[in-house]
Design an enzyme around this catalytic site. Structure first.
Site, short mmCIF file in Angstrom:
data_model
loop_
_atom_site.label_atom_id
_atom_site.label_comp_id
_atom_site.label_asym_id
_atom_site.label_seq_id
_atom_site.Cartn_x
_atom_site.Cartn_y
_atom_site.Cartn_z
N LYS A 189 -62.17 3.80 -28.61
CA LYS A 189 -62.13 3.66 -27.15
C LYS A 189 -61.35 2.39 -26.77
O LYS A 189 -60.57 2.39 -25.80
CB LYS A 189 -63.56 3.59 -26.58
CG LYS A 189 -63.65 3.22 -25.10
CD LYS A 189 -63.02 4.27 -24.23
CE LYS A 189 -63.05 4.09 -22.74
NZ LYS A 189 -63.44 2.89 -22.10
N HIS A 235 -57.77 3.20 -27.11
CA HIS A 235 -57.40 4.01 -25.95
C HIS A 235 -57.08 3.10 -24.76
O HIS A 235 -56.05 3.24 -24.10
CB HIS A 235 -58.55 4.97 -25.58
CG HIS A 235 -58.46 5.54 -24.20
ND1 HIS A 235 -58.81 4.79 -23.08
CD2 HIS A 235 -58.03 6.73 -23.74
CE1 HIS A 235 -58.59 5.53 -21.99
NE2 HIS A 235 -58.13 6.71 -22.37
N ASN A 236 -57.95 2.17 -24.51
CA ASN A 236 -57.75 1.27 -23.37
C ASN A 236 -56.50 0.40 -23.56
O ASN A 236 -55.79 0.12 -22.60
CB ASN A 236 -58.96 0.35 -23.17
CG ASN A 236 -60.11 1.08 -22.51
OD1 ASN A 236 -60.22 2.30 -22.61
ND2 ASN A 236 -60.98 0.35 -21.84
N SER A 289 -64.55 7.74 -21.60
CA SER A 289 -63.40 7.38 -20.78
C SER A 289 -63.14 8.41 -19.70
O SER A 289 -63.32 9.60 -19.90
CB SER A 289 -62.15 7.25 -21.64
OG SER A 289 -61.04 7.01 -20.80
N ARG A 318 -50.38 -9.18 -17.30
CA ARG A 318 -51.46 -9.33 -16.31
C ARG A 318 -51.79 -10.81 -16.12
O ARG A 318 -52.03 -11.27 -15.00
CB ARG A 318 -52.71 -8.59 -16.77
CG ARG A 318 -52.55 -7.08 -16.74
CD ARG A 318 -53.89 -6.37 -16.81
NE ARG A 318 -53.73 -4.96 -17.09
CZ ARG A 318 -54.74 -4.08 -17.07
NH1 ARG A 318 -55.97 -4.48 -16.78
NH2 ARG A 318 -54.52 -2.81 -17.34
N GLU A 349 -53.58 2.35 -22.82
CA GLU A 349 -53.59 2.48 -21.35
C GLU A 349 -52.97 1.23 -20.69
O GLU A 349 -52.19 1.35 -19.74
CB GLU A 349 -55.04 2.68 -20.90
CG GLU A 349 -55.27 2.74 -19.41
CD GLU A 349 -56.78 2.77 -19.10
OE1 GLU A 349 -57.56 3.36 -19.88
OE2 GLU A 349 -57.18 2.20 -18.08
N HIS A 368 -44.11 -24.30 -49.19
CA HIS A 368 -44.94 -23.08 -49.11
C HIS A 368 -44.46 -21.97 -50.03
O HIS A 368 -45.08 -20.93 -50.11
CB HIS A 368 -44.98 -22.58 -47.66
CG HIS A 368 -45.74 -23.51 -46.76
ND1 HIS A 368 -47.05 -23.88 -47.00
CD2 HIS A 368 -45.37 -24.16 -45.62
CE1 HIS A 368 -47.45 -24.70 -46.05
NE2 HIS A 368 -46.44 -24.90 -45.21
N ASN A 408 -68.86 -0.03 -22.67
CA ASN A 408 -67.66 -0.52 -23.35
C ASN A 408 -68.00 -1.70 -24.24
O ASN A 408 -67.57 -2.82 -24.01
CB ASN A 408 -66.63 -0.96 -22.31
CG ASN A 408 -65.50 0.04 -22.19
OD1 ASN A 408 -65.28 0.87 -23.08
ND2 ASN A 408 -64.78 -0.03 -21.10
#
Ligand code: 2AM
Length: 473
Positions: free
Chosen positions: A186, A189-190, A129, A291, A193, A455, A103
């Site tokens: 990948k 993908h994670n 995976s 998490r 997930e 700005h 990974n």
């Protein structure tokens, strides 16, 4: 010594399982591991009697391979990959191929490919995976790198990958693109997930806290959901998880596990990359943040005692509310894919990868963690409109969202009223609402920026940039 088709370096579980998978498809595999005892243990154990050649030094490994040599690294991501590349390059010959199946972060893969190619060799960075079981029985494989290396490994990679389709003959492995594209895909993908898992966790949380359901009752609900539009690996394992009893206490396993989530960084990498590219992926970022906040267990316990909330739980009709949660989960899951693919689109342009988005969705139909029935619909959406800006604009997902929308809102609103944290649900609907808003609130941001920092801003009625002297009358 027999001529091996490929060499694998790194005999941790993923490496070992991939070797056994390759051997089971008729390939001869040479193996090497930094700690040589692991080679002995493997050869005398799981590899016994199989076409697997153990080697104790890299020169022997390389010497045992058919040309062009293919050496695949299944070592810890990070410096271990660089160290192995350093040691391998002098031993290999022109056009040999180094493959990194770990990974790795995609920019590392880009740099490594440049280095390896400067030595006259070829490089592949590939996502693999499906965890340990996938590696053994058929993972989803997402290779990218030196384009001429693909035909050399295609047959082997497709042979060992998961298969889908009515004849079970469509491999979940196709060439993704140049340099870091495979590892990037990948990573996405994670990241999807992460969101998928967090949304399932929030669905469980609402069932537990608002509906007072038991693990066995929830197991039945998830098993039922797995027969419909939510049909997926993660929904299936969630149903299994609820059924597991702790041998020591006799309690449901889910009630024994501490609510502190760990992570290995791919969600963080995606979040960081999205911030660099200026692409909103709030539900994915929220899944990472969820998490992080979960890890503050002791602070949460202290805060629960220190803070009195006025939030109140009502009583709900269970059957009706389960449908509400189902719809919120499905609609929010669509948002996670909308965000993941929106990021892929910008990355493809930024890094010049020419990604084929629909094909990527197909790679994830089998073998991997996010495998799900509705990935076919993503392929169809991009077939119909290859330049689609956002998946929520495709007819299938537009219809799905419109039929789920009312329940989606109720689920989130009731959770918020009851004080149940549903960050990923909430960010998903906010993304949906933000994306379809014509006149938003950023005019206020622009006015404030112009007020305190000159700005400038654009106007709705004429082109150009403007500044206002806010304090002059
Ligand atoms: P080891 O058995 O010698 O620790 C997962 O950690 C795999 O990566 C293991 O096969 C491990 O080998 C290998 N690995 C970790 N760091 C490494 C390094 N610096 N060089 C080579 N292999 C390494």
């Amino acid at each position: 010594m027999p001529q091996a088709d490929i060499g694998i370096i790194g005999l941790a579980v993923m490496g070992e399982n991939l070797v056994l998978n390759m051997e089971s498809r008729g390939y001869t595999v040479a193996v090497y591991n930094r700690t040589p005892e692991k080679v002995d243990a493997f050869i005398q154990g799981r590899a016994q009697g199989k076409n697997i050649v153990g080697t104790k030094d890299l020169a022997t490994l390389v010497g045992s391979l058919k040309s062009p040599r293919k050496v695949m690294l299944m070592v810890k991501a990070g410096t271990a990959v660089d160290e192995m590349i350093e040691q391998l390059t002098p031993l290999l010959q022109k056009d040999d191929i180094i493959i990194d199946g770990g990974n790795s972060y995609f920019t590392d893969t880009m740099k490594r490919q440049t280095f390896v190619e400067s030595k006259g060799l070829r490089y592949i960075g590939t996502g693999v995976s499906g965890g340990e079981e996938g590696a053994l029985k058929g993972p989803s494989i997402m290779p990218g790198g030196t384009p001429s290396a693909w035909p050399e490994v295609k047959e082997l990679f497709q042979a060992i990958s998961a298969k889908v389709g009515s004849n079970n003959d469509i491999p979940c492995c196709e060439w993704v693109g140049p340099n870091g594209a495979g590892h990037y895909v990948k990573m996405i993908h994670n990241a999807i997930e992460y969101a998928d898992m967090q949304l399932i966790a929030e669905s469980y949380f609402v069932m537990r806290e608002l509906l007072g359901m038991t693990p066995q009752e929830m197991a039945d609900v998830f098993a039922e959901w797995n027969k419909g539009v939510l049909d997926s690996y993660l929904i299936e394992i969630t149903s299994h998880i609820f059924q597991k009893t702790d041998a020591e206490t006799g309690k449901a396993m889910i009630d024994i596990i501490l609510d502190k989530a760990g992570d290995k960084g791919t969600g963080k990498w995606t979040s960081q990359n999205s911030l660099n590219l200026g692409v909103p992926i709030p539900s994915i970022i929220e899944a990472v943040q969820a998490r992080y906040i979960s890890a503050y267990k002791s602070e949460r316990v202290a805060a629960s005692k220190a803070i009195t909330s006025s939030a109140q739980k009502k009583s709900y009709d269970r059957k009706a509310f389960l449908q509400i949660i189902h719809d919120a989960l499905y609609a929010s899951k669509i948002m996670a894919y909308c965000q993941g693919f929106a990021l892929l689109k910008v990355a493809s342009k930024e890094y010049d990868w020419n990604l084929r988005f629909g094909s990527l969705a197909l790679l994830w139909r089998g073998g991997c963690i996010i495998r799900a029935r509705f990935l076919e619909e993503i392929k169809k959406a991009f077939d119909e409109a290859p330049d689609l800006d956002n998946l929520m604009l495709s007819p299938y997902f537009k219809d799905a969202l419109s039929s789920m929308e009312a329940n989606w809102r109720i689920c989130i609103a009731e959770s918020v009223l009851a004080g149940i944290a549903v960050p990923c649900f909430a960010s998903a609907i906010t993304y949906f609402d933000s994306y379809r808003t014509v006149d938003g609130s950023a005019n206020m941001i622009q006015a404030q920026r112009d007020y305190f920092g000159a700005h400038t801003y654009e106007r709705i009625d004429k082109s150009g940039t403007f500044h206002t002297e806010w304090l002059s009358s």
